[in-house]
Design a protein around this motif. Structure first.
Motif, PDB file in Angstrom:
ATOM      1  N   LYS A 145       5.396  21.386  -7.516  1.00 21.61           N
ATOM      2  CA  LYS A 145       4.990  20.823  -8.803  1.00 21.61           C
ATOM      3  C   LYS A 145       5.558  19.419  -9.007  1.00 21.61           C
ATOM      4  CE  LYS A 145       2.864  24.624  -9.900  1.00 21.61           C
ATOM      5  NZ  LYS A 145       1.385  24.679  -9.845  1.00 21.61           N
ATOM      6  N   CYS A 146       5.380  18.598  -7.979  1.00 19.30           N
ATOM      7  CA  CYS A 146       5.872  17.231  -8.080  1.00 19.30           C
ATOM      8  C   CYS A 146       5.071  16.334  -7.141  1.00 19.30           C
ATOM      9  CB  CYS A 146       7.366  17.154  -7.741  1.00 19.30           C
ATOM     10  SG  CYS A 146       7.744  17.562  -6.023  1.00 19.30           S
ATOM     11  N   TRP A 147       5.204  15.026  -7.335  1.00 16.75           N
ATOM     12  CA  TRP A 147       4.551  14.050  -6.480  1.00 16.75           C
ATOM     13  C   TRP A 147       5.481  13.634  -5.343  1.00 16.75           C
ATOM     14  CZ3 TRP A 147      -0.463  12.411  -7.011  1.00 16.75           C
ATOM     15  CH2 TRP A 147      -1.095  12.694  -8.223  1.00 16.75           C
ATOM     16  N   SER A 148       4.914  13.504  -4.154  1.00 17.55           N
ATOM     17  CA  SER A 148       5.628  12.879  -3.046  1.00 17.55           C
ATOM     18  C   SER A 148       5.001  11.507  -2.831  1.00 17.55           C
ATOM     19  CB  SER A 148       5.529  13.719  -1.774  1.00 17.55           C
ATOM     20  OG  SER A 148       4.171  13.813  -1.336  1.00 17.55           O
ATOM     21  N   SER A 149       5.754  10.598  -2.240  1.00 18.21           N
ATOM     22  CA  SER A 149       5.239   9.240  -2.075  1.00 18.21           C
ATOM     23  C   SER A 149       5.747   8.631  -0.788  1.00 18.21           C
ATOM     24  CB  SER A 149       5.664   8.370  -3.269  1.00 18.21           C
ATOM     25  OG  SER A 149       7.077   8.340  -3.401  1.00 18.21           O
ATOM     26  N   ARG A 191       0.850  -1.188   0.000  1.00 19.28           N
ATOM     27  CA  ARG A 191       0.000   0.000   0.000  1.00 19.28           C
ATOM     28  C   ARG A 191       0.885   1.237   0.000  1.00 19.28           C
ATOM     29  NH1 ARG A 191      -4.287   1.325   4.886  1.00 19.28           N
ATOM     30  NH2 ARG A 191      -5.254   3.213   4.005  1.00 19.28           N
ATOM     31  N   ALA A 192       0.519   2.221  -0.805  1.00 17.20           N
ATOM     32  CA  ALA A 192       1.326   3.432  -0.900  1.00 17.20           C
ATOM     33  C   ALA A 192       0.421   4.634  -1.108  1.00 17.20           C
ATOM     34  CB  ALA A 192       2.318   3.327  -2.056  1.00 17.20           C
ATOM     35  N   LEU A 193       0.945   5.796  -0.751  1.00 19.40           N
ATOM     36  CA  LEU A 193       0.218   7.052  -0.900  1.00 19.40           C
ATOM     37  C   LEU A 193       1.060   8.005  -1.738  1.00 19.40           C
ATOM     38  CD1 LEU A 193      -2.269   8.767  -0.054  1.00 19.40           C
ATOM     39  CD2 LEU A 193      -0.883   9.612   1.861  1.00 19.40           C
ATOM     40  N   PHE A 194       0.429   8.543  -2.791  1.00 21.44           N
ATOM     41  CA  PHE A 194       1.085   9.507  -3.671  1.00 21.44           C
ATOM     42  C   PHE A 194       0.318  10.825  -3.574  1.00 21.44           C
ATOM     43  CE2 PHE A 194       1.509   5.242  -5.462  1.00 21.44           C
ATOM     44  CZ  PHE A 194       2.896   5.107  -5.480  1.00 21.44           C
ATOM     45  N   SER A 195       1.023  11.900  -3.251  1.00 19.65           N
ATOM     46  CA  SER A 195       0.387  13.206  -3.048  1.00 19.65           C
ATOM     47  C   SER A 195       1.055  14.257  -3.927  1.00 19.65           C
ATOM     48  CB  SER A 195       0.485  13.626  -1.580  1.00 19.65           C
ATOM     49  OG  SER A 195      -0.125  12.670  -0.731  1.00 19.65           O
TER      50      SER A 195
END
Length: 208
Positions: free
Chosen positions: A199-203, A189-193
């Motif tokens: 202007k980028c995704w954190s995970s 399970r992972a969370l991408f925000s």
């Protein structure tokens, strides 16, 4: 796809994010994909959630946008006018992936993008927007809302032309993706925000 530790994205956040978008894009293009018809939830003006199945028409990874077609008179349009929050749930049993997406929605009825969506719709699809009275209206007898003249047959282009006034698109700007991969050897399970400032995704990984 099959479960198991051999899946390359199993322990790689970047590959998991890429697989999520791959499935979404395929879902928008492949009628047989389970992600072609996700559940879309909005918030009513009384603060209660409202869910419905919608057809995913387009998924754009670069703009983080999902597109759905909708009747401009539908209750979801009023919901988004009250609160633009949207939540989208997808599950692909063969890929063993569940996606919970959230973000903000906007209704577009008159832009070139909406015109293009209308132009690509089939005559049967356009016919749906001829329904009268509006979707969700109370009626005394069962009805499709369609005039008997067009019900049960493929309409002509001139017959569905008036339906354009009722046609709109729902654009969901995705700000968060929760990924769940089911495997008998151990789920992931992972969370991408989305970080609007950077202007980028954190995970990050989550416990399943």
């Amino acid at each position: 796809m099959t479960g198991g530790l051999e899946m390359p994205f199993l322990n790689d956040l970047q590959l998991s994010w890429e697989e999520a978008w791959r499935l979404l894009i395929d879902g928008s293009q492949n009628r047989k994909s389970p992600l072609h018809t996700p559940t879309v939830a909005t918030i009513r003006d009384n603060h209660t959630p409202s869910q419905r199945i919608m057809v995913l028409r387009e998924a754009d990874r670069d703009s983080r946008t999902l597109r759905f077609n909708t009747d401009y008179r539908a209750s979801k349009v009023a919901d988004i006018g009250h609160s633009d929050s949207v939540s989208i749930l997808c599950y692909h049993p063969e890929a063993k992936v569940q996606l919970r997406l959230s973000g903000s929605g906007q209704i577009d009825q008159g832009s070139p993008a909406c015109d293009a969506a209308w132009d690509e719709a089939t005559l049967y699809g356009k016919r749906c927007y001829l329904a009268y009275p509006a979707p969700g209206s109370s009626v005394d007898t069962p009805t499709s809302g369609l005039d008997p003249e067009v019900e049960g047959r493929k309409p002509e282009g001139f017959e569905v032309a008036p339906a354009r006034d009722n046609f709109a698109i729902l654009l969901a700007d995705i700000e968060q993706i929760e990924w769940l991969y089911l495997a008998h050897t151990g789920h992931r399970r992972a969370l991408f925000s989305w970080d609007g400032g950077e202007k980028c995704w954190s995970s990050q990984w989550l416990v399943p």
